[in-house]
Design a protein around this motif. Structure first.
Motif, PDB file in Angstrom:
ATOM      1  N   THR A 177      32.729  35.491  35.416  1.00  0.00           N
ATOM      2  CA  THR A 177      33.364  34.373  36.117  1.00  0.00           C
ATOM      3  C   THR A 177      33.375  34.525  37.629  1.00  0.00           C
ATOM      4  OG1 THR A 177      35.561  35.398  35.889  1.00  0.00           O
ATOM      5  CG2 THR A 177      34.861  33.891  34.146  1.00  0.00           C
ATOM      6  N   CYS A 178      33.381  35.761  38.115  1.00  0.00           N
ATOM      7  CA  CYS A 178      33.398  35.935  39.571  1.00  0.00           C
ATOM      8  C   CYS A 178      32.038  35.585  40.163  1.00  0.00           C
ATOM      9  CB  CYS A 178      33.758  37.372  39.941  1.00  0.00           C
ATOM     10  SG  CYS A 178      35.514  37.752  39.749  1.00  0.00           S
ATOM     11  N   SER A 179      32.053  35.085  41.360  1.00  0.00           N
ATOM     12  CA  SER A 179      30.803  34.675  41.998  1.00  0.00           C
ATOM     13  C   SER A 179      30.791  35.097  43.449  1.00  0.00           C
ATOM     14  CB  SER A 179      30.628  33.158  41.901  1.00  0.00           C
ATOM     15  OG  SER A 179      29.481  32.757  42.598  1.00  0.00           O
ATOM     16  N   ALA A 180      29.782  35.901  43.761  1.00  0.00           N
ATOM     17  CA  ALA A 180      29.594  36.262  45.166  1.00  0.00           C
ATOM     18  C   ALA A 180      28.489  35.424  45.790  1.00  0.00           C
ATOM     19  CB  ALA A 180      29.244  37.741  45.287  1.00  0.00           C
ATOM     20  N   THR A 181      27.689  34.765  44.920  1.00  0.00           N
ATOM     21  CA  THR A 181      26.555  33.999  45.433  1.00  0.00           C
ATOM     22  C   THR A 181      26.638  32.529  45.065  1.00  0.00           C
ATOM     23  OG1 THR A 181      25.287  34.467  43.419  1.00  0.00           O
ATOM     24  CG2 THR A 181      25.054  36.010  45.255  1.00  0.00           C
ATOM     25  N   CYS A 225      36.008  36.952  44.926  1.00  0.00           N
ATOM     26  CA  CYS A 225      35.721  36.363  43.615  1.00  0.00           C
ATOM     27  C   CYS A 225      35.859  34.851  43.698  1.00  0.00           C
ATOM     28  CB  CYS A 225      36.672  36.937  42.565  1.00  0.00           C
ATOM     29  SG  CYS A 225      36.337  36.373  40.890  1.00  0.00           S
ATOM     30  N   TRP A 226      37.087  34.373  43.867  1.00  0.00           N
ATOM     31  CA  TRP A 226      37.316  32.946  44.113  1.00  0.00           C
ATOM     32  C   TRP A 226      38.217  32.845  45.338  1.00  0.00           C
ATOM     33  CZ3 TRP A 226      40.330  34.494  39.575  1.00  0.00           C
ATOM     34  CH2 TRP A 226      39.527  34.779  38.474  1.00  0.00           C
ATOM     35  N   GLY A 227      37.697  32.284  46.387  1.00  0.00           N
ATOM     36  CA  GLY A 227      38.501  32.120  47.598  1.00  0.00           C
ATOM     37  C   GLY A 227      39.004  33.458  48.105  1.00  0.00           C
ATOM     38  N   PRO A 228      40.315  33.587  48.278  1.00  0.00           N
ATOM     39  CA  PRO A 228      40.864  34.852  48.789  1.00  0.00           C
ATOM     40  C   PRO A 228      41.013  35.928  47.709  1.00  0.00           C
ATOM     41  CG  PRO A 228      42.636  33.277  48.467  1.00  0.00           C
ATOM     42  CD  PRO A 228      41.362  32.542  48.154  1.00  0.00           C
ATOM     43  N   ILE A 229      40.769  35.564  46.463  1.00  0.00           N
ATOM     44  CA  ILE A 229      40.940  36.509  45.353  1.00  0.00           C
ATOM     45  C   ILE A 229      39.759  37.474  45.309  1.00  0.00           C
ATOM     46  CG2 ILE A 229      41.252  36.771  42.868  1.00  0.00           C
ATOM     47  CD1 ILE A 229      43.559  35.394  44.218  1.00  0.00           C
ATOM     48  N   ARG A 230      40.060  38.772  45.390  1.00  0.00           N
ATOM     49  CA  ARG A 230      39.014  39.787  45.305  1.00  0.00           C
ATOM     50  C   ARG A 230      38.650  40.046  43.842  1.00  0.00           C
ATOM     51  NH1 ARG A 230      41.717  44.798  47.954  1.00  0.00           N
ATOM     52  NH2 ARG A 230      43.285  44.094  46.445  1.00  0.00           N
ATOM     53  N   ARG A 231      37.522  40.706  43.639  1.00  0.00           N
ATOM     54  CA  ARG A 231      37.088  41.012  42.276  1.00  0.00           C
ATOM     55  C   ARG A 231      38.093  41.906  41.556  1.00  0.00           C
ATOM     56  NH1 ARG A 231      31.762  40.372  40.867  1.00  0.00           N
ATOM     57  NH2 ARG A 231      31.712  42.348  39.744  1.00  0.00           N
ATOM     58  N   ILE A 232      38.635  42.891  42.258  1.00  0.00           N
ATOM     59  CA  ILE A 232      39.612  43.774  41.624  1.00  0.00           C
ATOM     60  C   ILE A 232      40.880  43.009  41.268  1.00  0.00           C
ATOM     61  CG2 ILE A 232      40.589  44.524  43.829  1.00  0.00           C
ATOM     62  CD1 ILE A 232      40.171  46.623  40.603  1.00  0.00           C
TER      63      ILE A 232
END
Length: 357
Positions: free
Chosen positions: A36-40, A59-66
């Motif tokens: 679900t996370c997207s860097a691209t 990941c999404w907006g200010p939300i990091r992958r961790i």
């Protein structure tokens, strides 16, 4: 076994199940995060393209992958954790569905890897040997003994056990062939530096398969199967805790039985998963320590004690027509040495490798 041996047996089982739960608790959020996370902007096609992501990437907006990983872990715990406080029964059809999904996923992965190799698109160029990988190999190999969980269900229904040794040998050959096929197609299909701890995630790249349903099915495969197994293993661990401390004729207070035991079952693996999502290390440690005791040490001592007890009960002249070809005491000593070697190699791997936990 004496009381000490029985307690050590339960201790190994409990540690092993804790490791299982920690791996499961990390695997589901990792899969959800990767899919679900997207860097691209289109992660469903980029998760398996060799790009390495850091936990601090967005990941999404200010939300990091961790952060996304921990949110998924919290949701996973809230949804499946409560099952630990109850009994899980009548799981026959659930397990059939899980087994079916596993077979479908494994066949998909093998076929897709073979197709990619046959088209000359394989990227894997494994070296003849890599000595640095031996240390962790021991722990991972020990963990692969999970195939033995199904052996009792194969042997018990057989009324005439004349050919049981041949059937067990055939079963192990099939398991080895399946493991080998899955492993070798993986190492020749993908570059070593792009292989992900969760192998299914390598097939979420559009270059591997352009059918969105299959990509998402393989990417989310651990979510479906592990989510069904997590409550069963959690209840099993809780019951082992109860058995370990049970005394003849005694009963537990309601708070201990319904709150304390489920809590000590659920909280530790979730905390471990919160601190790390390094599945390779979790598998290696669980296999090398708890799995080592379950597969090597306890069976070796149990076989030795059982043979002594059998001689006392039936006499030394009794011949067992189902004797194992590994009945000599040498094999017990060999297994103990092998188990100790596994312990030492994985400990060396943890100490010498750069810490990832």
């Amino acid at each position: 076994f004496l009381a000490v041996g029985v307690n050590l047996f339960y201790f190994c089982i409990i540690i092993y199940l804790y490791g299982d739960l920690a791996i499961y608790a990390a695997a589901v959020p990792v899969s959800l995060m990767q899919v679900t996370c997207s860097a691209t902007g289109n992660h469903s096609c980029s998760v398996g393209d060799g790009t390495k992501y850091n936990d601090t990437d967005k990941c999404w907006g200010p939300i990091r992958r961790i952060d996304a990983y921990r949110l998924y872990l919290a949701a996973f715990t809230l949804l499946l954790g409560p099952f630990t406080f109850f009994n899980v029964q009548k799981t026959k059809y659930l397990q059939i569905m899980t087994s079916l999904m596993r077979w479908i996923a494994f066949i998909f992965m093998i076929i897709l890897a073979l197709i990619r190799i046959s088209r000359g698109q394989a990227e894997g160029h494994p070296s003849m040997a890599q000595l640095s990988g031996i240390r962790n190999l021991f722990g991972v190999c020990v963990y692969s003994f999970m195939c033995q969980h199904s052996l009792p269900s194969l042997i018990t229904p057989i009324s005439k056990k004349k050919h049981v040794n041949k059937l067990v040998l055939l079963d192990y050959i099939l398991i080895l062939a399946f493991y080998s096929l899955l492993s070798f197609t993986a190492i020749y299909c993908f570059r070593n530096d792009t292989l992900m701890d969760m192998y299914t995630l390598n097939f979420t790249n559009c270059e591997i398969i352009n059918v969105a349903f299959i990509r998402y099915f393989l990417g989310l495969f651990p979510v479906f199967t592990i989510s069904t197994n997590f409550p069963i293993i959690a209840v099993t661990l809780r019951n082992n805790w109860k058995t370990l401390f049970h005394r003849e004729g005694g009963t537990y207070p309601w708070v201990v039985d319904r709150i304390v035991f489920p809590a000590i079952t659920l909280i530790p693996p979730v905390l471990v998963a919160f601190c790390t999502h390094d599945l390779e290390s979790l598998v290696g440690i669980t296999g090398a320590y708890a799995g080592n005791g379950i597969q090597y040490l306890i069976p070796a001592f149990l076989a030795y004690c059982s043979r002594k007890d059998t001689q006392l009960v039936f006499g030394s002249g009794t011949v067992n027509k189902h004797l194992s070809p590994f009945r000599h005491t040498f094999w017990i000593v060999f297994v103990l040495i092998w188990g100790f070697s596994c312990f030492m190699f994985v400990t060396a791997n943890i100490v010498l490798s750069e810490p990832k936990l």
